[in-house]
Enzyme design. Structure first.
Site, PDB file in Angstrom:
ATOM      1  N   CYS A   1      45.143  14.673  17.919  1.00 29.94           N
ATOM      2  CA  CYS A   1      46.162  13.646  18.188  1.00 29.94           C
ATOM      3  C   CYS A   1      47.462  14.064  17.502  1.00 29.94           C
ATOM      4  CB  CYS A   1      45.667  12.312  17.635  1.00 29.94           C
ATOM      5  SG  CYS A   1      46.857  10.971  17.654  1.00 29.94           S
ATOM      6  N   HIS A   2      48.573  13.558  18.012  1.00 25.29           N
ATOM      7  CA  HIS A   2      49.839  13.904  17.370  1.00 25.29           C
ATOM      8  C   HIS A   2      49.848  13.515  15.886  1.00 25.29           C
ATOM      9  CE1 HIS A   2      54.039  15.236  18.235  1.00 25.29           C
ATOM     10  NE2 HIS A   2      54.073  14.900  16.965  1.00 25.29           N
ATOM     11  N   THR A   3      49.080  12.490  15.521  1.00 28.09           N
ATOM     12  CA  THR A   3      49.054  12.046  14.120  1.00 28.09           C
ATOM     13  C   THR A   3      48.426  13.111  13.209  1.00 28.09           C
ATOM     14  OG1 THR A   3      48.928   9.775  14.920  1.00 28.09           O
ATOM     15  CG2 THR A   3      48.382  10.137  12.601  1.00 28.09           C
TER      16      THR A   3
ATOM     17  N   HIS B   1      40.696  12.785  13.634  1.00 27.96           N
ATOM     18  CA  HIS B   1      40.268  11.368  13.677  1.00 27.96           C
ATOM     19  C   HIS B   1      39.889  10.924  15.087  1.00 27.96           C
ATOM     20  CE1 HIS B   1      44.549  11.353  14.604  1.00 27.96           C
ATOM     21  NE2 HIS B   1      44.375  10.208  15.212  1.00 27.96           N
ATOM     22  N   GLU B   2      39.633  11.911  15.988  1.00 28.55           N
ATOM     23  CA  GLU B   2      39.304  11.567  17.372  1.00 28.55           C
ATOM     24  C   GLU B   2      38.006  12.293  17.715  1.00 28.55           C
ATOM     25  OE1 GLU B   2      42.880  10.681  20.422  1.00 28.55           O
ATOM     26  OE2 GLU B   2      42.227  12.742  20.534  1.00 28.55           O
TER      27      GLU B   2
ATOM     28  N   CYS C   1      34.753  -4.326   8.910  1.00 33.21           N
ATOM     29  CA  CYS C   1      33.648  -4.766   8.045  1.00 33.21           C
ATOM     30  C   CYS C   1      33.085  -6.105   8.497  1.00 33.21           C
ATOM     31  CB  CYS C   1      34.111  -4.835   6.588  1.00 33.21           C
ATOM     32  SG  CYS C   1      35.182  -6.258   6.233  1.00 33.21           S
TER      33      CYS C   1
ATOM     34  N   CYS D   1      36.003  -9.240   5.722  1.00 34.93           N
ATOM     35  CA  CYS D   1      37.227  -9.423   4.924  1.00 34.93           C
ATOM     36  C   CYS D   1      38.147 -10.462   5.564  1.00 34.93           C
ATOM     37  CB  CYS D   1      37.952  -8.090   4.748  1.00 34.93           C
ATOM     38  SG  CYS D   1      38.773  -7.489   6.237  1.00 34.93           S
TER      39      CYS D   1
ATOM     40  N   CYS E   1      39.366  -9.194   8.979  1.00 35.39           N
ATOM     41  CA  CYS E   1      38.356  -9.193  10.051  1.00 35.39           C
ATOM     42  C   CYS E   1      38.015 -10.603  10.508  1.00 35.39           C
ATOM     43  CB  CYS E   1      37.087  -8.484   9.584  1.00 35.39           C
ATOM     44  SG  CYS E   1      37.212  -6.680   9.621  1.00 35.39           S
TER      45      CYS E   1
ATOM     46  N   CYS F   1      41.505  -3.934   8.946  1.00 32.09           N
ATOM     47  CA  CYS F   1      40.411  -4.342   8.058  1.00 32.09           C
ATOM     48  C   CYS F   1      40.772  -3.824   6.677  1.00 32.09           C
ATOM     49  CB  CYS F   1      39.105  -3.718   8.539  1.00 32.09           C
ATOM     50  SG  CYS F   1      37.735  -3.762   7.367  1.00 32.09           S
TER      51      CYS F   1
ATOM     52  N   ARG G   1      40.551   0.494   3.325  1.00 33.46           N
ATOM     53  CA  ARG G   1      41.855   1.080   3.636  1.00 33.46           C
ATOM     54  C   ARG G   1      42.527   1.740   2.423  1.00 33.46           C
ATOM     55  NH1 ARG G   1      45.436   3.659   4.315  1.00 33.46           N
ATOM     56  NH2 ARG G   1      47.131   3.626   5.830  1.00 33.46           N
TER      57      ARG G   1
ATOM     58  N   CYS H   1      40.859   7.518  19.407  1.00 32.49           N
ATOM     59  CA  CYS H   1      42.268   7.202  19.093  1.00 32.49           C
ATOM     60  C   CYS H   1      43.135   7.011  20.324  1.00 32.49           C
ATOM     61  CB  CYS H   1      42.907   8.228  18.150  1.00 32.49           C
ATOM     62  SG  CYS H   1      44.562   7.662  17.665  1.00 32.49           S
TER      63      CYS H   1
ATOM     64  N   ARG I   1      45.645  16.179  26.144  1.00 34.86           N
ATOM     65  CA  ARG I   1      44.652  16.217  25.087  1.00 34.86           C
ATOM     66  C   ARG I   1      43.838  17.512  25.185  1.00 34.86           C
ATOM     67  NH1 ARG I   1      46.897  13.174  22.030  1.00 34.86           N
ATOM     68  NH2 ARG I   1      45.946  11.409  20.961  1.00 34.86           N
TER      69      ARG I   1
HETATM   70  P1  NAD Z   1      52.402  13.450  22.169  1.00 38.47           P
HETATM   71  O1  NAD Z   1      53.133  14.399  21.319  1.00 38.47           O
HETATM   72  O2  NAD Z   1      51.324  13.968  23.076  1.00 38.47           O
HETATM   73  O3  NAD Z   1      53.429  12.656  23.115  1.00 38.47           O
HETATM   74  C1  NAD Z   1      54.710  12.277  22.740  1.00 38.47           C
HETATM   75  C2  NAD Z   1      55.592  12.266  23.986  1.00 38.47           C
HETATM   76  O4  NAD Z   1      56.891  11.757  23.609  1.00 38.47           O
HETATM   77  C3  NAD Z   1      55.829  13.656  24.594  1.00 38.47           C
HETATM   78  O5  NAD Z   1      55.571  13.618  26.000  1.00 38.47           O
HETATM   79  C4  NAD Z   1      57.301  13.950  24.298  1.00 38.47           C
HETATM   80  O6  NAD Z   1      57.913  14.745  25.289  1.00 38.47           O
HETATM   81  C5  NAD Z   1      57.872  12.529  24.285  1.00 38.47           C
HETATM   82  N1  NAD Z   1      59.144  12.408  23.570  1.00 38.47           N
HETATM   83  C6  NAD Z   1      59.520  13.028  22.419  1.00 38.47           C
HETATM   84  N2  NAD Z   1      60.783  12.677  22.081  1.00 38.47           N
HETATM   85  C7  NAD Z   1      61.205  11.808  23.032  1.00 38.47           C
HETATM   86  C8  NAD Z   1      62.420  11.104  23.230  1.00 38.47           C
HETATM   87  N3  NAD Z   1      63.433  11.210  22.382  1.00 38.47           N
HETATM   88  N4  NAD Z   1      62.504  10.285  24.302  1.00 38.47           N
HETATM   89  C9  NAD Z   1      61.468  10.173  25.181  1.00 38.47           C
HETATM   90  N5  NAD Z   1      60.301  10.834  25.030  1.00 38.47           N
HETATM   91  C10 NAD Z   1      60.173  11.636  23.981  1.00 38.47           C
HETATM   92  O7  NAD Z   1      51.811  12.343  21.178  1.00 38.47           O
HETATM   93  P2  NAD Z   1      50.615  11.276  21.321  1.00 38.47           P
HETATM   94  O8  NAD Z   1      49.374  11.886  20.777  1.00 38.47           O
HETATM   95  O9  NAD Z   1      50.613  10.669  22.675  1.00 38.47           O
HETATM   96  O10 NAD Z   1      51.114  10.192  20.241  1.00 38.47           O
HETATM   97  C11 NAD Z   1      52.320   9.489  20.445  1.00 38.47           C
HETATM   98  C12 NAD Z   1      52.753   8.798  19.170  1.00 38.47           C
HETATM   99  O11 NAD Z   1      51.861   7.734  18.857  1.00 38.47           O
HETATM  100  C13 NAD Z   1      52.773   9.702  17.936  1.00 38.47           C
HETATM  101  O12 NAD Z   1      53.842   9.282  17.109  1.00 38.47           O
HETATM  102  C14 NAD Z   1      51.443   9.369  17.265  1.00 38.47           C
HETATM  103  O13 NAD Z   1      51.487   9.686  15.888  1.00 38.47           O
HETATM  104  C15 NAD Z   1      51.370   7.897  17.540  1.00 38.47           C
HETATM  105  N6  NAD Z   1      50.041   7.264  17.531  1.00 38.47           N
HETATM  106  C16 NAD Z   1      49.953   6.001  17.015  1.00 38.47           C
HETATM  107  C17 NAD Z   1      48.765   5.295  17.049  1.00 38.47           C
HETATM  108  C18 NAD Z   1      48.668   3.910  16.503  1.00 38.47           C
HETATM  109  O14 NAD Z   1      47.561   3.439  16.271  1.00 38.47           O
HETATM  110  N7  NAD Z   1      49.758   3.202  16.309  1.00 38.47           N
HETATM  111  C19 NAD Z   1      47.642   5.921  17.607  1.00 38.47           C
HETATM  112  C20 NAD Z   1      47.766   7.200  18.153  1.00 38.47           C
HETATM  113  C21 NAD Z   1      48.976   7.866  18.094  1.00 38.47           C
HETATM  114  N1  AHE Z   2      49.894   7.294   6.766  1.00 40.55           N
HETATM  115  C1  AHE Z   2      50.992   6.817   7.553  1.00 40.55           C
HETATM  116  C2  AHE Z   2      50.548   5.703   8.495  1.00 40.55           C
HETATM  117  C3  AHE Z   2      50.294   6.269   9.816  1.00 40.55           C
HETATM  118  C4  AHE Z   2      49.896   5.172  10.794  1.00 40.55           C
HETATM  119  O1  AHE Z   2      50.638   4.217  11.026  1.00 40.55           O
HETATM  120  N2  AHE Z   2      48.731   5.344  11.352  1.00 40.55           N
HETATM  121  C5  AHE Z   2      48.253   4.467  12.415  1.00 40.55           C
HETATM  122  C6  AHE Z   2      47.268   5.202  13.212  1.00 40.55           C
HETATM  123  S1  AHE Z   2      47.922   6.619  14.001  1.00 40.55           S
HETATM  124  C7  AHE Z   2      46.614   7.219  14.831  1.00 40.55           C
HETATM  125  O2  AHE Z   2      46.969   8.322  15.512  1.00 40.55           O
HETATM  126  C8  AHE Z   2      47.530   3.258  11.826  1.00 40.55           C
HETATM  127  O3  AHE Z   2      46.430   2.916  12.198  1.00 40.55           O
HETATM  128  N3  AHE Z   2      48.152   2.575  10.937  1.00 40.55           N
HETATM  129  C9  AHE Z   2      47.551   1.454  10.260  1.00 40.55           C
HETATM  130  C10 AHE Z   2      47.036   1.876   8.918  1.00 40.55           C
HETATM  131  O4  AHE Z   2      46.421   1.037   8.247  1.00 40.55           O
HETATM  132  O5  AHE Z   2      47.258   3.048   8.555  1.00 40.55           O
HETATM  133  C11 AHE Z   2      52.107   6.293   6.677  1.00 40.55           C
HETATM  134  O6  AHE Z   2      53.208   6.159   7.198  1.00 40.55           O
HETATM  135  O7  AHE Z   2      51.839   6.040   5.488  1.00 40.55           O
HETATM  136 ZN    ZN Z   3      45.583   9.408  16.644  1.00 40.94          ZN
END
Ligand code: NAD
Ligand code: AHE
Ligand code: ZN
Length: 375
Positions: free
Chosen positions: A45-47, A67-68, A97, A100, A103, A111, A115, A174, A370
């Site tokens: 994942c991008h993360t 994480h995936e 859990c 908490c 949850c 949760c 964490r 994820c 992916r």
């Molecule tokens: P990815 O890198 O596959 O996709 C990102 C996309 O954004 C790409 O297609 C890229 O071309 C596009 N992009 C980049 N800059 C841009 C801009 N300025 N304008 C428009 N498009 C733009 O990433 P992913 O795996 O799909 O993850 C996407 C984001 O979500 C990442 O920041 C990741 O860390 C985050 N994420 C968050 C959670 C969550 O739980 N909140 C879960 C998974 C991933």
């Molecule tokens: N460690 C980062 C936080 C990153 C973050 O926000 N992670 C998401 C999941 S990304 C999955 O690809 C998330 O679940 N956040 C809730 C949590 O509890 O972390 C930072 O910025 O400190």
């Molecule tokens: Zn992820």
């Protein structure tokens, strides 16, 4: 192997910005309320790249990322009741859990049980199960799926239908679930005008969920022109490349212009704080809701004129799409098996474990949605 240290291979990141290196690691047996899993497949994942690169304020090294994942329970510690050896499982970076304050609130999937230690790269007892010649290696997101064996808290794992192909359903750990949940847990999507910024796995999954929930207009926004075909395939009705707008035209102004006042719902799946602002400002006055899914680098902050909120736009965010992993993931796996949730369509690359860094290269090239790593 139960009760004994397991020697296996893991991809270790020794420091911020360094490539992962396959190392021989020792994986200690699971302690009380812990589960040791043989990981068979993992997505990237991008993360994972975000933390590898040094952008994560919680990032600490050396660490085993990932994480995936999907795997099979090898052994369990004392008191574990939710899974048993042989179960097919998906590790959960958002634990559940069921006890908490979070949850039981009925208001969030976050949760609090593990964490704090998870963020420190440790198990709940504040120690690590990973080592190399006695040197401690940290866990990541409570999952560390870039190891052939990992140890997770029992609240951080869920058993799924063993008939499901783990080389596919690992992705539900994820990206796909996150985009899907961000949309389907949001009321009012049917017949709405929407935009998704970023067409990676997360954005495409959001687009797909918008399409299946009956959104009227789904505008995909990405700076990579190749994403037009992808977005269309997943259900987008329009595609806008911000780089192709006339000089000086901001993406939010363009979107407001072509939608008679703005979108009902927007989603950021880029992690870029300027894009997050554009997504908020592309919302319709009075009611537009913008959801932040993307994760921004340490030190980055979002900003907009408060007037944007005073005049009725709402800024919100979601982790793991608001999905409660232990309660909901088995059902999502069933839906994949029934054909109502897509997974195969996101898989563009497959790598052997020793080539895991090629998966990161593919992500950077912009051609990967992916990659599946066969452990
Ligand atoms: P990815 O890198 O596959 O996709 C990102 C996309 O954004 C790409 O297609 C890229 O071309 C596009 N992009 C980049 N800059 C841009 C801009 N300025 N304008 C428009 N498009 C733009 O990433 P992913 O795996 O799909 O993850 C996407 C984001 O979500 C990442 O920041 C990741 O860390 C985050 N994420 C968050 C959670 C969550 O739980 N909140 C879960 C998974 C991933
Ligand atoms: N460690 C980062 C936080 C990153 C973050 O926000 N992670 C998401 C999941 S990304 C999955 O690809 C998330 O679940 N956040 C809730 C949590 O509890 O972390 C930072 O910025 O400190
Ligand atoms: Zn992820």
């Amino acid at each position: 192997t139960a009760g004994k240290v397991i020697n296996c291979k893991a991809a270790v990141c020794w420091g911020a910005g360094e490539p992962l290196k396959i190392e021989d690691v020792e994986v200690a047996p699971p302690q009380a309320h812990e589960v040791r899993i043989k990981i068979l497949y993992t997505g990237i994942c991008h993360t994972d790249e975000y933390t590898r690169s040094g952008s994560d304020p919680e990032g600490a090294f050396p660490i085993i990322l990932g994480h995936e994942g999907g795997g099979i329970v090898e052994s369990v510690g004392e008191g574990v009741e939710n899974v048993k050896p042989g179960d097919h499982v998906i590790p959960l970076y958002t634990a559940e859990c069921k006890k908490c304050k979070f949850c039981t609130s009925g208001k969030t999937n976050l949760c609090s049980s593990v964490r704090a230690t998870q963020g420190q790269g440790l198990m709940p007892d504040k120690t690590s199960r990973f080592s190399i010649n006695g040197q401690k290696i940290l866990h990541f997101m409570g999952t560390s799926t870039f190891s052939q064996y990992t140890v997770v808290a029992d609240v951080s794992v869920v058993a799924v239908n063993p008939a499901a192909d783990l080389s596919k359903v690992c992705l539900l750990g994820c990206g796909i679930t996150t985009g899907w949940g961000a949309v389907t847990k949001q009321p009012g999507i049917k017949e709405s005008n929407t935009a998704v910024f970023g067409c990676g796995c997360v954005g495409l999954s959001a687009i797909n969920a918008l399409s299946e929930t009956g959104a009227k207009r789904i505008i995909a926004v990405d700076t990579n022109p190749d994403k037009k075909e992808w977005a269309t395939k997943f259900g987008a009705t329009d595609f806008v490349n911000p780089k192709e707008l006339p000089e000086g035209t901001r993406i939010q102004d363009h979107l407001v212009e072509i939608t008679d006042g703005g979108l009902d719902f927007t989603f950021d799946a880029t992690g870029n704080v300027h894009v997050m602002r554009a997504a908020l400002e592309a919302c319709h006055k009075g009611w537009g809701v913008s959801t932040i899914i993307g994760v921004a680098a340490a030190g980055q902050e979002i900003s907009t004129r408060p007037f944007q909120l005073v005049t009725g736009r709402v800024w919100r965010g979601t982790a793991f799409g608001g999905v409660k992993g232990r309660t909901e993931l088995p059902g999502i796996v069933e839906n994949y098996m029934k054909g109502t949730v897509k997974i195969d369509e996101y898989i563009t690359h497959q790598f052997k474990f020793e080539d895991i860094m090629k998966g990161f290269d593919a992500m950077h090239s912009g051609e990967c949605i992916r990659a599946i790593v066969d452990m």
